[in-house]
Design a protein around this motif. Structure first.
Motif, PDB file in Angstrom:
ATOM      1  N   LEU A  16      29.512  55.809  65.244  1.00 53.77           N
ATOM      2  CA  LEU A  16      28.848  54.788  64.423  1.00 53.77           C
ATOM      3  C   LEU A  16      28.832  53.452  65.162  1.00 53.77           C
ATOM      4  CD1 LEU A  16      27.824  54.237  61.327  1.00 53.77           C
ATOM      5  CD2 LEU A  16      29.929  52.901  61.274  1.00 53.77           C
ATOM      6  N   ARG A  20      25.207  51.466  66.778  1.00 60.76           N
ATOM      7  CA  ARG A  20      24.636  50.264  66.162  1.00 60.76           C
ATOM      8  C   ARG A  20      24.056  49.351  67.240  1.00 60.76           C
ATOM      9  NH1 ARG A  20      25.059  45.432  66.510  1.00 60.76           N
ATOM     10  NH2 ARG A  20      26.810  45.768  67.917  1.00 60.76           N
ATOM     11  N   ASN A 119      28.236  46.847  60.579  1.00 59.90           N
ATOM     12  CA  ASN A 119      28.556  48.279  60.671  1.00 59.90           C
ATOM     13  C   ASN A 119      28.211  49.001  59.377  1.00 59.90           C
ATOM     14  OD1 ASN A 119      29.392  48.545  63.356  1.00 59.90           O
ATOM     15  ND2 ASN A 119      31.363  47.605  62.884  1.00 59.90           N
ATOM     16  N   HIS A 122      24.534  49.568  59.267  1.00 59.02           N
ATOM     17  CA  HIS A 122      24.172  50.698  60.132  1.00 59.02           C
ATOM     18  C   HIS A 122      24.491  52.030  59.438  1.00 59.02           C
ATOM     19  CE1 HIS A 122      23.357  52.962  63.644  1.00 59.02           C
ATOM     20  NE2 HIS A 122      24.620  53.178  63.993  1.00 59.02           N
ATOM     21  N   ALA A 123      25.647  52.087  58.781  1.00 58.82           N
ATOM     22  CA  ALA A 123      26.017  53.317  58.062  1.00 58.82           C
ATOM     23  C   ALA A 123      25.020  53.611  56.943  1.00 58.82           C
ATOM     24  CB  ALA A 123      27.431  53.198  57.499  1.00 58.82           C
TER      25      ALA A 123
END
Ligand code: FMN
Length: 193
Positions: A16, A20, A119, A122-123
């Motif tokens: 992850l 990104r 983050n 992005h998830a």
């Protein structure tokens, strides 16, 4: 953290983090309340110096307000569907007896909250990009902020536009940076065993 708590594997987390990239090109699809809530929840759980939490997170989706903020933000290269502004709350800082001009932790807390939000975005399959090149005083006017709220960081957020970022090739290609290039073991200059 509880030992029985479900958590991503180290490999999943690294995947992850590594996948990104900043996003500066968005579709017109709005960002949902739930997604913005998840991002601000992630910001709340960022590590905070002294557990003081002197920052606020202002979610902005009004296109006219975003347009106005952009006029004082040379670093905002596109008008996003949503903006999250990290604010220092001077009243909260005063309650903690903080002298912010001598307190670099304030800035670090802005960074930890911002990174958690990026983050999380992005998830959620959203794109985001920090904007720190902007006029604090101008943004405060455009956001109609009271004097005790100082805008520190703009995070533009949206659904990434399908077109991939043009890759820079040849001499213009960005130099790849590996963790190894940035990491020393035991002594400055000594690379990993
Ligand atoms: C403190 C900070 C300030 C930044 N300011 C801007 C900005 O004003 N405008 C912008 O388009 N990108 C900005 N960026 C994004 C960086 O250019 C980007 O993170 C960097 O090129 C690395 O790309 P990556 O995050 O996709 O790895 C900023 C990033 C950081 C960490």
């Amino acid at each position: 953290m509880s030992g029985s708590m479900a958590r991503p594997s180290p490999e999943q987390l690294l995947t992850l983090l590594k996948s990104r990239r900043v996003c500066r090109s968005f579709t017109e699809e709005p960002v949902s309340d739930d997604d913005l809530r998840m991002m601000t929840e992630a910001a709340r759980w960022a590590t905070s110096a002294g557990n003081r939490h002197i920052h606020k997170f202002l979610v902005v989706r009004d296109p006219a307000v975003i347009h106005n903020v952009r006029t004082v933000s040379p670093g905002m290269l596109t008008a996003p569907p949503a903006l999250i502004v990290i604010l220092t709350d001077l009243e909260a800082a005063a309650r903690e007896s903080l002298q912010l001009e001598h307190d670099h932790a304030n800035w670090m807390d802005v960074g930890t909250a911002a990174m958690n939000m990026m983050n999380m975005a992005h998830a959620l399959s959203l794109g985001s990009c920090p904007v720190t090149s902007f006029s604090r005083s101008g943004a405060a006017v455009m956001l109609d902020l009271p004097p005790h709220l100082i805008p520190e960081w703009l995070l533009i957020v949206g659904h990434p536009a399908p077109a991939p970022r043009p890759r820079r090739l040849g001499a213009n290609a960005p130099k790849p940076v590996a963790a190894r290039d940035l990491t020393w073991w035991e002594q400055p200059g000594r690379h990993e065993p």
